[in-house]
Motif scaffolding. Structure first.
Motif, PDB file in Angstrom:
ATOM      1  N   PRO A 276      12.486 -11.595  14.781  1.00 28.20           N
ATOM      2  CA  PRO A 276      11.804 -12.823  15.198  1.00 28.20           C
ATOM      3  C   PRO A 276      11.857 -13.116  16.687  1.00 28.20           C
ATOM      4  N   ASP A 277      12.928 -12.717  17.353  1.00 29.06           N
ATOM      5  CA  ASP A 277      13.088 -13.056  18.769  1.00 29.06           C
ATOM      6  C   ASP A 277      12.438 -11.988  19.641  1.00 29.06           C
ATOM      7  N   SER A 278      11.460 -12.372  20.443  1.00 21.29           N
ATOM      8  CA  SER A 278      10.677 -11.411  21.227  1.00 21.29           C
ATOM      9  C   SER A 278      11.533 -10.674  22.254  1.00 21.29           C
ATOM     10  N   GLU A 279      12.508 -11.350  22.841  1.00 30.59           N
ATOM     11  CA  GLU A 279      13.360 -10.707  23.839  1.00 30.59           C
ATOM     12  C   GLU A 279      14.253  -9.650  23.182  1.00 30.59           C
ATOM     13  N   THR A 280      14.784  -9.980  22.001  1.00 26.62           N
ATOM     14  CA  THR A 280      15.604  -9.024  21.256  1.00 26.62           C
ATOM     15  C   THR A 280      14.769  -7.817  20.844  1.00 26.62           C
ATOM     16  N   ARG A 281      13.594  -8.102  20.329  1.00 28.90           N
ATOM     17  CA  ARG A 281      12.687  -7.016  19.911  1.00 28.90           C
ATOM     18  C   ARG A 281      12.339  -6.128  21.106  1.00 28.90           C
ATOM     19  N   GLY A 282      12.064  -6.727  22.244  1.00 29.08           N
ATOM     20  CA  GLY A 282      11.719  -5.952  23.432  1.00 29.08           C
ATOM     21  C   GLY A 282      12.834  -5.027  23.861  1.00 29.08           C
ATOM     22  N   TYR A 283      14.084  -5.509  23.784  1.00 33.81           N
ATOM     23  CA  TYR A 283      15.226  -4.675  24.147  1.00 33.81           C
ATOM     24  C   TYR A 283      15.299  -3.454  23.234  1.00 33.81           C
ATOM     25  N   VAL A 284      15.132  -3.686  21.927  1.00 31.36           N
ATOM     26  CA  VAL A 284      15.216  -2.592  20.963  1.00 31.36           C
ATOM     27  C   VAL A 284      14.139  -1.549  21.221  1.00 31.36           C
ATOM     28  N   ILE A 285      12.908  -1.988  21.386  1.00 37.11           N
ATOM     29  CA  ILE A 285      11.801  -1.044  21.562  1.00 37.11           C
ATOM     30  C   ILE A 285      11.915  -0.299  22.888  1.00 37.11           C
ATOM     31  N   GLU A 294       7.741   8.119  20.840  1.00 41.61           N
ATOM     32  CA  GLU A 294       6.390   7.684  21.150  1.00 41.61           C
ATOM     33  C   GLU A 294       5.962   6.673  20.095  1.00 41.61           C
ATOM     34  N   ILE A 295       5.363   5.573  20.534  1.00 38.98           N
ATOM     35  CA  ILE A 295       4.962   4.498  19.629  1.00 38.98           C
ATOM     36  C   ILE A 295       3.459   4.278  19.751  1.00 38.98           C
ATOM     37  N   LEU A 296       2.755   4.468  18.634  1.00 38.27           N
ATOM     38  CA  LEU A 296       1.310   4.269  18.606  1.00 38.27           C
ATOM     39  C   LEU A 296       1.010   3.057  17.740  1.00 38.27           C
ATOM     40  N   GLU A 297       0.873   1.887  18.359  1.00 42.99           N
ATOM     41  CA  GLU A 297       0.551   0.678  17.613  1.00 42.99           C
ATOM     42  C   GLU A 297      -0.960   0.594  17.396  1.00 42.99           C
ATOM     43  N   ASP A 409      15.920 -18.044   4.455  1.00 41.72           N
ATOM     44  CA  ASP A 409      16.849 -18.241   5.577  1.00 41.72           C
ATOM     45  C   ASP A 409      18.097 -17.367   5.453  1.00 41.72           C
ATOM     46  N   TRP A 410      17.897 -16.097   5.205  1.00 38.69           N
ATOM     47  CA  TRP A 410      19.035 -15.196   5.065  1.00 38.69           C
ATOM     48  C   TRP A 410      19.280 -14.463   6.381  1.00 38.69           C
ATOM     49  N   PRO A 411      20.514 -14.020   6.640  1.00 35.27           N
ATOM     50  CA  PRO A 411      20.764 -13.159   7.798  1.00 35.27           C
ATOM     51  C   PRO A 411      20.134 -11.801   7.538  1.00 35.27           C
ATOM     52  N   ASP A 412      19.591 -11.180   8.568  1.00 35.50           N
ATOM     53  CA  ASP A 412      18.860  -9.937   8.365  1.00 35.50           C
ATOM     54  C   ASP A 412      19.302  -8.897   9.392  1.00 35.50           C
ATOM     55  N   PHE A 413      18.900  -7.657   9.161  1.00 36.42           N
ATOM     56  CA  PHE A 413      19.274  -6.588  10.084  1.00 36.42           C
ATOM     57  C   PHE A 413      18.298  -5.425   9.942  1.00 36.42           C
ATOM     58  N   VAL A 414      18.305  -4.573  10.930  1.00 34.51           N
ATOM     59  CA  VAL A 414      17.622  -3.284  10.864  1.00 34.51           C
ATOM     60  C   VAL A 414      18.391  -2.340  11.790  1.00 34.51           C
ATOM     61  N   HIS A 415      18.385  -1.070  11.456  1.00 28.71           N
ATOM     62  CA  HIS A 415      19.012  -0.072  12.313  1.00 28.71           C
ATOM     63  C   HIS A 415      17.944   0.663  13.119  1.00 28.71           C
ATOM     64  N   SER A 416      18.206   0.820  14.399  1.00 29.74           N
ATOM     65  CA  SER A 416      17.466   1.780  15.219  1.00 29.74           C
ATOM     66  C   SER A 416      18.511   2.822  15.595  1.00 29.74           C
ATOM     67  N   HIS A 417      18.692   3.106  16.881  1.00 31.00           N
ATOM     68  CA  HIS A 417      19.895   3.820  17.305  1.00 31.00           C
ATOM     69  C   HIS A 417      21.050   2.826  17.351  1.00 31.00           C
ATOM     70  N   TYR A 418      20.712   1.556  17.257  1.00 31.36           N
ATOM     71  CA  TYR A 418      21.669   0.462  17.267  1.00 31.36           C
ATOM     72  C   TYR A 418      21.671  -0.234  15.908  1.00 31.36           C
ATOM     73  N   GLU A 419      22.551  -1.194  15.781  1.00 31.76           N
ATOM     74  CA  GLU A 419      22.538  -2.141  14.675  1.00 31.76           C
ATOM     75  C   GLU A 419      21.980  -3.449  15.226  1.00 31.76           C
ATOM     76  N   ILE A 420      20.875  -3.905  14.649  1.00 31.92           N
ATOM     77  CA  ILE A 420      20.235  -5.143  15.104  1.00 31.92           C
ATOM     78  C   ILE A 420      20.413  -6.189  14.020  1.00 31.92           C
ATOM     79  N   SER A 421      20.992  -7.334  14.374  1.00 33.41           N
ATOM     80  CA  SER A 421      21.257  -8.394  13.400  1.00 33.41           C
ATOM     81  C   SER A 421      20.720  -9.712  13.930  1.00 33.41           C
ATOM     82  N   TRP A 422      20.297 -10.570  12.981  1.00 30.56           N
ATOM     83  CA  TRP A 422      19.834 -11.895  13.396  1.00 30.56           C
ATOM     84  C   TRP A 422      19.863 -12.864  12.228  1.00 30.56           C
TER      85      TRP A 422
END
Length: 544
Positions: A276-285, A294-297, A409-422
């Protein structure tokens, strides 16, 4: 556990054929106690060995009560719901096509996700520091991926064995495994030629990975999360194409990338829009791109070309800039899942959504009396916590409790090379709802951008000391007027455990002052505690 020569019944879900047995014979042959290691051996025999055609019965010959509920499906929802109903004094029966309880999570879904995410994190660290300290030189090297899949296959029966042992010996559950249930009506199922009746029927049959529906999808080398661990029998080449922009695609895509393969993500709309947070998402990407992904949106895989031998040879992608061809022998799709609802819906007359989700109320009741649906059967979020909780809440309702459960309203996460939680609100969402939003975040904004060794925490310390831009990102969102925490966001490692507790506390009204009063275990991934203490003395909160 035994067989009978009396006949065979086709298993509708896993296409096995299981022996039919006389009901009295079944009840008189309740299996003796098996150790966890013995369960492991037995499950392997049922999966691949001489017992593939044998059902596993564990019924109580001394309990002549009517079943309060039959759970069709023994995954997370069915197992937890069964255990809860039994604990409340009811009688349950759970039936599953697998020779184990616990469902797909430990077998080919969430457990391998975590294994491959661990590998991605380790490999990223090694590649960033290759040739230095104790790290081997992986420059230009492709790590053997099949070895890791084989490693998972060799180890997955351990959790199965524990859950079978626990369910029988400690939770005293009744079950029939390695056999499918044929639903007859809202009180009745048939298993191995025998009829079982209950006051209620609970549908917990899980979901199936979605397909693309494009030419070439059937070729060898095109995988989803299930077929990847079940069918990979070759070592893929140096290129991987991953289709999808959600959790599964990113988890596996980052793993493929970390093994050294040129990885292209084909995303129909926007990558990781679930963050949900654009700044967090930007850091991950940004970090994904730095790792060479390579990301093809706004793009779609439109067909897979045959290499001439019945295998994938190339991916043809429609991008905003035109058609593109990528030569590859390995394509992975992560397109979400569809509930296994259609057969039950046709038999019982269940109401379904457009996505084939069984529609339920907040008691998990369907439109058919005495029929409930839980877990993946009722749609998103297709997460473990929802499966387990929906099963338990259903059991509580059947046993007379006045309950209500709607996952939100649950806590959520996804893994990239990192662990992302929110959890909670993003900064943008908070500013739309509150007049005075304050943030506390790391790294601090400065003229050097991200080149600051903070946040420094578990498993991020090498990055913090030598490659600060890779050490993570975190943000706390606060209502400056009430001082209440509105949301939290973290990229790094180790915060996921804390977030599931902090989320609960935020719902109870956690403030920045409460955080400042906590006793932090320094250094840790939740810098929010010490940072909140730095601001808690301010009568008027300001950003940090």
């Amino acid at each position: 556990m035994f067989s009978s020569p009396k006949g065979l019944l086709h298993s509708t879900f896993n296409k096995r054929r299981v022996h039919i047995m006389d009901i009295q014979e079944i009840w008189n042959a309740r299996p003796h106690t098996l150790s966890i290691s013995e369960w492991g051996d037995r499950i392997e025999e049922h999966l691949e060995g001489e017992r593939q055609n044998e059902a596993i019965f564990n019924l109580d010959p001394d309990d002549d009560r009517e079943y309060n509920a039959i759970f069709v499906g023994g995954g997370a929802a069915g197992r937890f719901g069964s255990a809860y109903l039994k604990a409340l004094g009811g009688r349950q029966l759970v039936i599953d096509r697998w020779p184990f309880l616990g469902g797909s999570c430990p077998h080919n879904a969430c457990v391998p996700h975590h294994l491959f995410s661990d590998c991605a994190a380790e490999l990223m660290l090694n590649r960033e520091f290759f040739g230095r300290y104790w790290f081997s030189n992986l420059d230009g090297k492709i790590v053997n991926m099949k070895e890791l899949v084989d490693l998972f296959r060799q180890g997955r029966n351990g959790p199965h064995a524990i859950m079978n042992f626990q369910s029988k010996e400690q939770l005293d559950m009744e079950y029939i495994l390695n056999a499918s249930a044929r639903i007859i009506d809202n009180h009745t199922v048939e298993v191995c030629g025998q009829i079982f009746k209950a006051k209620n029927l609970i549908l917990s049959m899980g979901s199936t990975a979605n397909k693309l529906g494009i030419p070439g999808e059937e070729l060898k080398g095109v995988f989803d999360y299930e077929s990847f661990v079940e069918e990979l029998d070759y070592e893929p080449g140096d290129t991987a194409v991953v289709v999808g922009g959600g959790k599964t695609s990113v988890i596996y895509g980052c793993f493929f990338n970390a093994t050294g393969r040129k990885t292209t993500l084909v995303v129909r709309s926007t990558l990781l829009k679930l963050i949900p947070d654009s700044e967090t998402r930007g850091y991950v990407i940004d970090r994904m791109k730095e790792q060479g992904m390579e990301i093809l949106e706004g793009s779609n895989l439109i067909r897979v070309e045959d290499d001439g031998n019945g295998k994938a040879g190339a991916a043809i992608i429609q991008t905003p800039d035109g058609e593109r061809r990528i030569e590859t022998d390995f394509i992975f799709t992560g397109l979400g899942e569809t509930p296994n609802s259609e057969e039950a819906a046709e038999i019982l007359g269940l109401e379904l959504s457009e996505k084939k989700e069984i529609i339920v109320n907040d008691k998990m009741q369907t439109n058919v009396p005495n029929v409930y649906a839980v877990g993946d059967m009722i749609g998103a979020p297709m997460e473990m916590f929802k499966a387990r909780k929906s099963g338990c809440y259903t059991a509580r309702h059947i046993m007379g409790e006045d309950i209500s459960y709607v996952p939100r309203d649950w806590p959520d996460f996804v893994h990239s090379h990192y662990e992302i939680s929110w959890f909670g609100l993003s900064e943008d969402e908070a500013r739309e709802q509150y007049d005075n939003v304050v943030t506390i975040k790391m790294p601090p904004e400065n003229e050097n951008g991200l080149n600051i060794g903070l946040p420094a925490s578990d498993r991020m310390m090498m990055f913090a000391m030598d490659k600060p831009a890779l050490s993570g990102f975190q943000k706390l969102v606060i209502d400056g007027d009430t001082r209440k925490v509105l949301g939290a966001h973290h990229v790094g490692c180790g915060a996921k455990d804390a977030f599931q507790y902090l989320s609960r506390m935020v719902k109870a009204g956690l403030t920045v002052d409460d955080l400042g009063e906590m006793d932090e275990l320094f250094l840790n991934p939740t810098h929010f505690i010490q940072l909140s203490r730095l601001r808690a003395g301010n009568k008027v909160l300001v950003d940090l």
